[in-house]
Design a protein around this motif. Structure first.
Motif, PDB file in Angstrom:
ATOM      1  N   ASP A  79      97.100  30.226  73.183  1.00 49.31           N
ATOM      2  CA  ASP A  79      97.452  29.063  74.415  1.00 49.31           C
ATOM      3  C   ASP A  79      96.456  27.952  74.165  1.00 49.31           C
ATOM      4  OD1 ASP A  79      99.792  30.046  74.963  1.00 49.31           O
ATOM      5  OD2 ASP A  79      99.073  31.541  76.479  1.00 49.31           O
ATOM      6  N   GLY A  80      95.171  28.178  73.408  1.00 43.26           N
ATOM      7  CA  GLY A  80      94.229  27.483  73.349  1.00 43.26           C
ATOM      8  C   GLY A  80      92.785  27.762  73.639  1.00 43.26           C
ATOM      9  N   ALA A  81      91.815  27.026  73.362  1.00 41.31           N
ATOM     10  CA  ALA A  81      90.558  27.472  73.503  1.00 41.31           C
ATOM     11  C   ALA A  81      89.996  27.228  75.256  1.00 41.31           C
ATOM     12  CB  ALA A  81      89.226  26.845  72.802  1.00 41.31           C
ATOM     13  N   HIS A  82      88.986  27.575  75.471  1.00 37.11           N
ATOM     14  CA  HIS A  82      88.310  27.339  76.894  1.00 37.11           C
ATOM     15  C   HIS A  82      87.087  26.697  77.089  1.00 37.11           C
ATOM     16  CE1 HIS A  82      90.996  30.716  77.980  1.00 37.11           C
ATOM     17  NE2 HIS A  82      90.890  30.687  79.155  1.00 37.11           N
ATOM     18  N   ASP A 134      92.303  19.233  75.891  1.00 33.83           N
ATOM     19  CA  ASP A 134      93.323  20.208  76.022  1.00 33.83           C
ATOM     20  C   ASP A 134      92.904  21.491  75.833  1.00 33.83           C
ATOM     21  OD1 ASP A 134      95.666  21.231  76.720  1.00 33.83           O
ATOM     22  OD2 ASP A 134      96.487  20.837  74.609  1.00 33.83           O
ATOM     23  N   VAL A 135      92.504  22.110  77.225  1.00 26.19           N
ATOM     24  CA  VAL A 135      92.010  23.556  77.082  1.00 26.19           C
ATOM     25  C   VAL A 135      92.883  24.358  77.962  1.00 26.19           C
ATOM     26  CG1 VAL A 135      89.441  22.736  76.837  1.00 26.19           C
ATOM     27  CG2 VAL A 135      90.537  22.910  79.213  1.00 26.19           C
ATOM     28  N   ALA A 136      92.962  25.670  77.778  1.00 25.83           N
ATOM     29  CA  ALA A 136      93.579  26.481  78.318  1.00 25.83           C
ATOM     30  C   ALA A 136      93.051  27.002  79.783  1.00 25.83           C
ATOM     31  CB  ALA A 136      93.798  27.877  77.720  1.00 25.83           C
ATOM     32  N   ARG A 142      84.152  20.869  73.766  1.00 26.11           N
ATOM     33  CA  ARG A 142      84.857  21.431  75.141  1.00 26.11           C
ATOM     34  C   ARG A 142      83.617  21.933  76.280  1.00 26.11           C
ATOM     35  NH1 ARG A 142      88.409  23.578  70.977  1.00 26.11           N
ATOM     36  NH2 ARG A 142      90.410  22.745  71.252  1.00 26.11           N
ATOM     37  N   SER A 188      90.652  33.109  75.248  1.00 28.25           N
ATOM     38  CA  SER A 188      90.820  32.082  74.209  1.00 28.25           C
ATOM     39  C   SER A 188      92.186  32.654  73.153  1.00 28.25           C
ATOM     40  CB  SER A 188      89.901  31.374  73.528  1.00 28.25           C
ATOM     41  OG  SER A 188      89.026  30.715  74.451  1.00 28.25           O
ATOM     42  N   GLU A 211      93.405  25.240  86.015  1.00 29.33           N
ATOM     43  CA  GLU A 211      92.610  25.535  84.844  1.00 29.33           C
ATOM     44  C   GLU A 211      91.209  25.979  85.087  1.00 29.33           C
ATOM     45  OE1 GLU A 211      95.840  22.523  83.923  1.00 29.33           O
ATOM     46  OE2 GLU A 211      94.276  22.609  85.047  1.00 29.33           O
ATOM     47  N   ASP A 271      83.266  25.652  72.092  1.00 30.63           N
ATOM     48  CA  ASP A 271      83.096  24.409  70.996  1.00 30.63           C
ATOM     49  C   ASP A 271      82.496  23.451  71.852  1.00 30.63           C
ATOM     50  OD1 ASP A 271      84.102  22.044  69.603  1.00 30.63           O
ATOM     51  OD2 ASP A 271      84.420  23.836  68.409  1.00 30.63           O
TER      52      ASP A 271
END
Length: 299
Positions: free
Chosen positions: A118-121, A221-223, A174, A115, A267, A171
């Motif tokens: 570009d964002g978290a997973h 919206d996850v990476a 997510r 992470s 993803e 989190d």
């Protein structure tokens, strides 16, 4: 999407209690049993080896001492995260063969390391149980395999929830849970924590494929995301070879659809399979059924 698979064994049983005093949980034998049914060949996978865990030895641990084997699990989780990172960096899609559900900590740590800007997973958690026991809702913790979802979302003792200062690995917003039973004792708390979930009747009413799509939508919206599959999500009539079989589970065809849909997303960075116990499968029929489900799902 054509994927290049890499299979790595993670035969840790450190997150379970002894089945009987002085005995050792049999799920450490699962990777070997699945390989015996030609899983590597069926998936045309690269053999990424075996990450040997520390010895299962509760020693003088007693209820109230925290999570049993905590130091060993933390060290193993770091090593597993390293192995998963190396597989992904090599361009392959890791399939981790557990072992018990405590291996999720290593997978989660690998995702958290990836992470960044570009964002978290995220996490799709396919399991017959919520595994959400933690000190805030239980008098005692101890078996990490029954506490793994709580641990990877930051609930529990720091030596497992904050490895290398990475707490929380996921989190709660997510995370999406599929396949728990209607009577799961932590359903209300999952909702209060912001963890989306569908029980087996809810999953079945919507259909397995649509439920998988729903779960992915819940991640936002996850990476990227990781897929956790505990085979106790299956009904004991088709999969009794687990440490905690509960009636009311799903069928192999439904699990196949869940895995297929999740793995079809770019993803989705990899998956793990946990809690199959060959000690309850003397003829190998349940190992063969798991291999067939994975082969059909990932074909």
């Amino acid at each position: 999407m054509v994927r290049s698979f890499a299979i790595v064994d993670a035969p840790s049983n450190l997150g379970l209690r002894p089945p009987t005093p002085g005995s050792v949980p049999g799920c450490a034998k699962a990777p070997g049993a699945l390989r015996d049914h030609q899983l590597v060949a069926r998936l045309s996978a690269r053999d990424a080896g075996c990450l040997t865990p520390p010895r299962f030895d509760p020693g003088d641990w007693r209820p109230g001492d925290g999570v049993c084997h905590a130091a060993a699990i933390a060290g193993y989780s770091r090593a597993l995260a390293d192995r998963i990172d190396a597989i992904i960096d090599a361009g392959d899609w890791p399939i981790v063969l557990g072992g018990d559900c405590s291996i999720l900590i290593g997978s989660a740590l690998a995702m958290k390391r990836r992470s960044g800007p570009d964002g978290a997973h995220g996490l799709i958690f396919v399991d017959g149980h919520s595994d959400f026991r933690h000190p805030g809702n239980s008098a005692y913790v101890g078996a990490a395999a029954g506490e793994d979802l709580a641990l990877v979302t930051g609930r529990g003792q720091p030596d497992l929830t904050d490895i290398d200062g990475q707490r929380p690995y996921f989190d709660a917003s997510r995370v999406a849970v599929l396949g728990i039973r209607d009577g799961d004792e932590h359903r209300v708390e999952l909702t209060a924590s912001g963890i989306a979930h569908r029980t087996v009747p809810q999953l079945r009413a919507a259909g397995a494929a649509r439920s998988a799509e729903w779960a992915i939508d819940q991640l936002g919206d996850v990476a990227g995301f990781w897929l956790h599959v505990d085979v106790d999500v299956l009904d004991p009539s088709v999969m009794p070879a687990v440490d905690g079989p509960d009636p009311g589970g799903i069928a192999h065809s439904e699990l196949q659809q869940l895995i297929r849909v999740c793995a079809s997303y770019e993803e989705c960075l990899g998956m793990e399979l946990t809690v199959f116990d060959p000690d309850y499968d003397p003829d190998g029929e349940y190992a063969a059924a798991i291999v067939e489900t994975l082969a059909r799902a990932l074909a």
